[in-house]
Motif scaffolding. Structure first.
Motif: not given
Length: 158
Positions: A90-118
């Motif tokens: 289990l983890g929570i981290g920080v992510a940076a994207m080169d776009s705030d739009i992916w397919m039909d998703r408006q991500l709202g920000s280039h800065l995102q948080f990544e929650d992971r379960v593995e």
């Protein structure tokens, strides 16, 4: 060092029941495994891994791809049997994207948080895993559609 392949499905695809012929995301990971260890019982321990990730997502809507970099501390509850280690991470981290739009998703920000379960297993220097990463801006922007990425991975420890 690790590689993972998987799907990052959009609502548009799910609504229309589209089946893809190939995975549309991959992740390259450089990490520091077993940064810290805490024994819990004779059978269980907690380990802290630190990962730097580079993701690539295809975007057929805009005929381009999205690149994402992230840093994730991953806590793993581990038990061992013979030469195999089984874990839940289990983890929570920080992510940076080169776009705030992916397919039909408006991500709202280039800065995102990544929650992971593995879920995974390790055999000596080899690790195999199944994981889910959720990317979201945690409502720091007005729009926050988020993205789920399901992946299967392999890592080798040097």
């Amino acid at each position: 060092m690790g590689l993972a392949w998987g799907e990052a499905a959009s609502r548009w695809e799910l609504d229309r029941g589209i089946n893809k012929l190939h995975p549309d995301s991959w992740r390259f990971t450089l990490g520091k495994p077993q940064l810290y260890q805490w024994p819990l019982t004779d059978e269980w321990r907690i380990e802290l891994d630190l990962e730097a990730n580079l993701y690539h997502w295809d975007d057929p809507f805009r005929d381009r791809s999205i690149s994402v970099i992230s840093a994730v501390p991953l806590f793993k509850a581990i038990t061992s049997s013979e030469d195999l280690d089984y874990y839940l991470g289990l983890g929570i981290g920080v992510a940076a994207m080169d776009s705030d739009i992916w397919m039909d998703r408006q991500l709202g920000s280039h800065l995102q948080f990544e929650d992971r379960v593995e879920l995974g297993l390790r055999y000596y220097r080899h690790q195999f895993s199944l994981g889910l990463s959720h990317f979201s801006n945690a409502d720091i922007a007005d729009i926050n559609h988020g993205v789920n990425v399901y992946q299967i991975g392999y890592s080798y420890f040097f």
